[in-house]
Design a protein around this motif. Structure first.
Motif, PDB file in Angstrom:
ATOM      1  N   VAL A 162       0.837  -1.208   0.000  1.00  0.00           N
ATOM      2  CA  VAL A 162       0.000   0.000   0.000  1.00  0.00           C
ATOM      3  C   VAL A 162       0.867   1.250   0.000  1.00  0.00           C
ATOM      4  CG1 VAL A 162      -1.680   1.330   1.335  1.00  0.00           C
ATOM      5  CG2 VAL A 162      -1.947  -1.142   1.116  1.00  0.00           C
ATOM      6  N   ALA A 163       1.924   1.239   0.823  1.00  0.00           N
ATOM      7  CA  ALA A 163       2.834   2.383   0.878  1.00  0.00           C
ATOM      8  C   ALA A 163       3.510   2.605  -0.472  1.00  0.00           C
ATOM      9  CB  ALA A 163       3.887   2.174   1.965  1.00  0.00           C
ATOM     10  N   ALA A 164       3.954   1.524  -1.121  1.00  0.00           N
ATOM     11  CA  ALA A 164       4.633   1.639  -2.408  1.00  0.00           C
ATOM     12  C   ALA A 164       3.702   2.188  -3.483  1.00  0.00           C
ATOM     13  CB  ALA A 164       5.173   0.274  -2.830  1.00  0.00           C
ATOM     14  N   CYS A 165       2.476   1.683  -3.528  1.00  0.00           N
ATOM     15  CA  CYS A 165       1.507   2.171  -4.523  1.00  0.00           C
ATOM     16  C   CYS A 165       1.172   3.645  -4.286  1.00  0.00           C
ATOM     17  CB  CYS A 165       0.232   1.328  -4.465  1.00  0.00           C
ATOM     18  SG  CYS A 165       0.434  -0.365  -5.037  1.00  0.00           S
ATOM     19  N   THR A 166       1.003   4.010  -3.034  1.00  0.00           N
ATOM     20  CA  THR A 166       0.681   5.402  -2.701  1.00  0.00           C
ATOM     21  C   THR A 166       1.834   6.322  -3.071  1.00  0.00           C
ATOM     22  OG1 THR A 166      -0.618   4.576  -0.834  1.00  0.00           O
ATOM     23  CG2 THR A 166      -0.142   6.923  -0.878  1.00  0.00           C
ATOM     24  N   ALA A 167       3.072   5.887  -2.796  1.00  0.00           N
ATOM     25  CA  ALA A 167       4.242   6.691  -3.152  1.00  0.00           C
ATOM     26  C   ALA A 167       4.360   6.836  -4.661  1.00  0.00           C
ATOM     27  CB  ALA A 167       5.506   6.052  -2.585  1.00  0.00           C
ATOM     28  N   ALA A 168       4.087   5.758  -5.404  1.00  0.00           N
ATOM     29  CA  ALA A 168       4.163   5.812  -6.866  1.00  0.00           C
ATOM     30  C   ALA A 168       3.147   6.811  -7.418  1.00  0.00           C
ATOM     31  CB  ALA A 168       3.924   4.429  -7.453  1.00  0.00           C
ATOM     32  N   LEU A 169       1.943   6.782  -6.889  1.00  0.00           N
ATOM     33  CA  LEU A 169       0.925   7.736  -7.319  1.00  0.00           C
ATOM     34  C   LEU A 169       1.316   9.165  -6.955  1.00  0.00           C
ATOM     35  CD1 LEU A 169      -2.303   5.762  -6.309  1.00  0.00           C
ATOM     36  CD2 LEU A 169      -1.474   6.207  -8.625  1.00  0.00           C
ATOM     37  N   GLY A 170       1.989   9.311  -5.807  1.00  0.00           N
ATOM     38  CA  GLY A 170       2.403  10.641  -5.371  1.00  0.00           C
ATOM     39  C   GLY A 170       3.521  11.244  -6.202  1.00  0.00           C
ATOM     40  N   THR A 171       4.337  10.394  -6.810  1.00  0.00           N
ATOM     41  CA  THR A 171       5.428  10.906  -7.641  1.00  0.00           C
ATOM     42  C   THR A 171       4.997  11.081  -9.090  1.00  0.00           C
ATOM     43  OG1 THR A 171       6.211   8.624  -7.962  1.00  0.00           O
ATOM     44  CG2 THR A 171       7.237   9.903  -6.191  1.00  0.00           C
ATOM     45  N   ALA A 172       3.801  10.602  -9.432  1.00  0.00           N
ATOM     46  CA  ALA A 172       3.287  10.770 -10.794  1.00  0.00           C
ATOM     47  C   ALA A 172       2.789  12.202 -10.977  1.00  0.00           C
ATOM     48  CB  ALA A 172       2.159   9.770 -11.047  1.00  0.00           C
ATOM     49  N   PRO A 173       2.681  12.654 -12.233  1.00  0.00           N
ATOM     50  CA  PRO A 173       2.178  14.013 -12.481  1.00  0.00           C
ATOM     51  C   PRO A 173       0.795  14.208 -11.867  1.00  0.00           C
ATOM     52  CG  PRO A 173       3.127  13.094 -14.473  1.00  0.00           C
ATOM     53  CD  PRO A 173       3.070  11.977 -13.482  1.00  0.00           C
ATOM     54  N   GLY A 174       0.574  15.380 -11.307  1.00  0.00           N
ATOM     55  CA  GLY A 174      -0.706  15.689 -10.676  1.00  0.00           C
ATOM     56  C   GLY A 174      -0.645  17.036 -10.004  1.00  0.00           C
ATOM     57  N   THR A 175      -1.726  17.432  -9.379  1.00  0.00           N
ATOM     58  CA  THR A 175      -1.742  18.708  -8.679  1.00  0.00           C
ATOM     59  C   THR A 175      -0.833  18.639  -7.462  1.00  0.00           C
ATOM     60  OG1 THR A 175      -3.606  18.075  -7.267  1.00  0.00           O
ATOM     61  CG2 THR A 175      -4.130  19.090  -9.401  1.00  0.00           C
ATOM     62  N   PRO A 176      -0.249  19.749  -7.055  1.00  0.00           N
ATOM     63  CA  PRO A 176       0.622  19.742  -5.873  1.00  0.00           C
ATOM     64  C   PRO A 176      -0.065  19.211  -4.621  1.00  0.00           C
ATOM     65  CG  PRO A 176       0.912  21.769  -7.094  1.00  0.00           C
ATOM     66  CD  PRO A 176      -0.258  21.066  -7.722  1.00  0.00           C
ATOM     67  N   ARG A 177      -1.338  19.561  -4.432  1.00  0.00           N
ATOM     68  CA  ARG A 177      -2.045  19.098  -3.238  1.00  0.00           C
ATOM     69  C   ARG A 177      -2.201  17.579  -3.251  1.00  0.00           C
ATOM     70  NH1 ARG A 177      -4.786  21.108   0.823  1.00  0.00           N
ATOM     71  NH2 ARG A 177      -6.431  19.872   1.786  1.00  0.00           N
ATOM     72  N   ARG A 178      -2.574  17.023  -4.407  1.00  0.00           N
ATOM     73  CA  ARG A 178      -2.751  15.571  -4.512  1.00  0.00           C
ATOM     74  C   ARG A 178      -1.437  14.857  -4.257  1.00  0.00           C
ATOM     75  NH1 ARG A 178      -1.740  12.141  -8.669  1.00  0.00           N
ATOM     76  NH2 ARG A 178      -2.916  10.186  -8.761  1.00  0.00           N
ATOM     77  N   ARG A 179      -0.357  15.353  -4.847  1.00  0.00           N
ATOM     78  CA  ARG A 179       0.940  14.717  -4.673  1.00  0.00           C
ATOM     79  C   ARG A 179       1.392  14.793  -3.221  1.00  0.00           C
ATOM     80  NH1 ARG A 179       4.770  17.792  -8.109  1.00  0.00           N
ATOM     81  NH2 ARG A 179       6.262  16.235  -7.386  1.00  0.00           N
TER      82      ARG A 179
END
Length: 294
Positions: free
Chosen positions: A144-161
């Motif tokens: 879960v941590a790895a998937c969340t980190a991967a999504l956080g490093t992907a392009p997106g809004t600053p708040r989402r990341r």
């Protein structure tokens, strides 16, 4: 409450004070680094960041001591009180007194924490959990941590990341906390046993990775985006492992169980609300420029 439990609570609260100071200082430093710039290189050249790391290390040392004396289900919820200590720090930097809503939320969090400890009566579980017992819960939590980190490093809004990276960091800190409890119990068998345990090296890896993701979260967006998810994810991940692996449990039933459930709900709501109030001048500036970041 026994003397040992009282000492654990005292150490946890002292750790929360140091973590609050470090948290605000680290965010102010990381947020000043442009998202296009080298984060780690910029931070290691900043004396303020190193001072925050030293304070953070002191907080972690007290957390380890608290876990050695108490249970994960006692220590981790109490660390949420770092938000209470961050309020006056935030007020100092913003030159604004906490409003009535913030003070009421802080009071509600204090009452909920006390209710959780008294009504829930968290109880220690299995000291020597086998590796096979760790395997499935730990694998799922790290995934879960790895998937969340991967999504956080992907392009997106600053708040989402910032929210996603903060969540990933919180989960890894929770993993480190649960394993730290196990490592402190292994101390009774001597230093060679501790150094040869996979739990110790997993604690170090999870802690360092969580710290890096925390800086990335602070850099990506405002503290109001990353702090709520980080603060909630850590005790949740630690509690899941504490219950499923270490066998810790809440020694209550009937009205006590209802009171504990209410306390947990109030803790979650007030923690999320209070985390959004802990802002600094640097954070506010970051927040106003968030739409232009990538």
């Amino acid at each position: 409450m026994t003397g040992t439990a009282a000492a654990s609570v005292t150490c946890a609260l002292a750790a929360a004070v140091l973590l609050a100071v470090s948290m605000v200082a680290q965010q102010r430093t990381a947020a000043a680094v442009p998202t296009s710039g080298p984060l780690v290189a910029s931070l290691i050249r900043n004396p303020r960041w190193w001072a925050a790391v030293v304070v953070d290390g002191g907080g972690y040392t007290l957390q380890v001591l608290a876990l050695a004396l108490g249970t994960v289900l006692i220590v981790q919820p109490l660390l949420v009180s770092s938000l209470l200590f961050a309020i006056p720090i935030s007020a100092y930097y913003t030159r604004r007194r906490p409003d009535r809503r913030t003070l009421l939320l802080a009071a509600a969090l204090c009452i909920a924490l006390a209710m959780f400890l008294i009504a829930g009566n968290p109880t220690a579980g299995n000291i020597d959990a086998a590796a096979t017992r760790w395997a499935l819960p730990l694998t799922i939590t790290l995934a879960v941590a790895a998937c969340t980190a991967a999504l956080g490093t992907a392009p997106g809004t600053p708040r989402r990341r910032a929210m996603l990276l903060g969540t990933a960091a919180g989960i890894l800190y929770g993993v480190a906390a649960a394993l730290t409890k196990h490592v402190t119990d292994l101390m009774e068998r001597g230093l060679p046993t501790v150094l040869g345990s996979w739990q110790l090296w997993t604690v170090i890896t999870a802690g360092l990775t969580g710290m890096y993701l925390q800086q990335r979260a602070f850099q990506a967006g405002s503290l109001t985006a990353s702090l709520p998810t980080l603060t909630i994810a850590e005790p949740l991940a630690a509690a899941v492992l504490g219950i499923t692996v270490l066998g810790e449990h809440l020694d209550t039933d009937g009205l006590g169980l209802i009171a504990t459930a209410i306390a947990i709900a109030v803790m979650a709501v007030t923690t999320l609300a209070l985390a959004r109030t802990v802002t600094t001048p640097v954070t506010d500036k970051t927040a106003t420029t968030e739409p232009t970041r990538s």
